[in-house]
Design an enzyme around this catalytic site. Structure first.
Site, PDB file in Angstrom:
ATOM      1  N   GLU A 163       0.928   3.812   1.945  1.00  0.00           N
ATOM      2  CA  GLU A 163       1.456   4.150   3.271  1.00  0.00           C
ATOM      3  C   GLU A 163       2.655   3.280   3.632  1.00  0.00           C
ATOM      4  O   GLU A 163       3.636   3.770   4.194  1.00  0.00           O
ATOM      5  CB  GLU A 163       0.376   3.970   4.361  1.00  0.00           C
ATOM      6  CG  GLU A 163      -0.847   4.825   4.163  1.00  0.00           C
ATOM      7  CD  GLU A 163      -1.974   4.114   3.441  1.00  0.00           C
ATOM      8  OE1 GLU A 163      -3.142   4.347   3.811  1.00  0.00           O
ATOM      9  OE2 GLU A 163      -1.710   3.326   2.500  1.00  0.00           O
ATOM     10  N   CYS A 174      -6.059   1.924   5.931  1.00  0.00           N
ATOM     11  CA  CYS A 174      -6.732   0.681   6.294  1.00  0.00           C
ATOM     12  C   CYS A 174      -6.181   0.188   7.638  1.00  0.00           C
ATOM     13  O   CYS A 174      -5.260   0.771   8.207  1.00  0.00           O
ATOM     14  CB  CYS A 174      -6.514  -0.375   5.202  1.00  0.00           C
ATOM     15  SG  CYS A 174      -4.826  -1.032   5.164  1.00  0.00           S
ATOM     16  N   CYS A 182      -2.346  -0.683   7.481  1.00  0.00           N
ATOM     17  CA  CYS A 182      -1.486   0.503   7.466  1.00  0.00           C
ATOM     18  C   CYS A 182      -1.549   1.254   8.790  1.00  0.00           C
ATOM     19  O   CYS A 182      -0.527   1.754   9.276  1.00  0.00           O
ATOM     20  CB  CYS A 182      -1.876   1.410   6.304  1.00  0.00           C
ATOM     21  SG  CYS A 182      -1.520   0.659   4.697  1.00  0.00           S
ATOM     22  N   HIS A 216       0.840  -1.196   0.000  1.00  0.00           N
ATOM     23  CA  HIS A 216       0.000   0.000   0.000  1.00  0.00           C
ATOM     24  C   HIS A 216       0.877   1.249   0.000  1.00  0.00           C
ATOM     25  O   HIS A 216       2.052   1.209   0.396  1.00  0.00           O
ATOM     26  CB  HIS A 216      -0.896   0.025   1.235  1.00  0.00           C
ATOM     27  CG  HIS A 216      -1.995  -0.985   1.193  1.00  0.00           C
ATOM     28  ND1 HIS A 216      -3.067  -0.948   2.057  1.00  0.00           N
ATOM     29  CD2 HIS A 216      -2.203  -2.075   0.403  1.00  0.00           C
ATOM     30  CE1 HIS A 216      -3.884  -1.946   1.806  1.00  0.00           C
ATOM     31  NE2 HIS A 216      -3.367  -2.659   0.805  1.00  0.00           N
TER      32      HIS A 216
END
Length: 149
Positions: free
Chosen positions: A58, A86, A89, A56
């Site tokens: 992040e 999410c 993360c 992701h």
């Protein structure tokens, strides 16, 4: 006096990262990490490219920032991300002890707020910065994705 480096300025940089993800066929989420008004890390979703569910935006930015700083803690740093983090993360951000998280659009289903994910007690979270722009990019991505199938 107007501060040239404000939340809007840095969120626009995160949106540029989201656009890069969009161009690669990735879910368009982008992130930058800032310390002392300086971008030290950038990231965008690479889950399809790397065939890695943990890639992701992040996570990419956290790793880059830790490498830049030479340590795992991101104290005094701010993450700007186009979509509310999410649960995965948010967990990584918890362990990084990041000081601030600024996100654009909410993720009503999978976001850390909706799922009641704990952040570090010293982390301050703020949402809604350029939310319309971030939401529009996501909507455009999924409309195009549906039209291809």
């Amino acid at each position: 006096m107007i501060e040239p480096f404000d939340d809007t300025y840095f969120m626009k940089k995160a949106l540029q990262e989201a656009e890069a993800a969009f161009e690669k066929g990735e879910v368009p989420v982008g992130a930058v990490i800032v310390i002392d008004n300086k971008i030290i890390a950038r990231g965008h979703n690479l889950t399809e490219t790397l065939i890695d569910v943990t890639a992701h935006a992040e996570m990419q930015a956290i790793t880059a920032a830790a490498n830049f700083l030479g340590g795992k803690y991101l104290k005094k740093c701010t993450l700007y991300v186009t979509l509310e983090p999410c649960q995965m993360c948010a967990g990584a951000l918890y362990w990084s002890q990041i000081s601030n998280i600024v996100y654009g659009a909410r993720d009503e289903e999978r976001g850390c707020i909706a799922l009641n994910t704990k952040l570090h007690p010293k982390t301050i979270i703020k949402g809604g910065v350029l939310a319309d722009e971030a939401s529009e990019l996501m909507k455009r991505f999924f409309i195009e994705k549906r039209n291809l199938n």
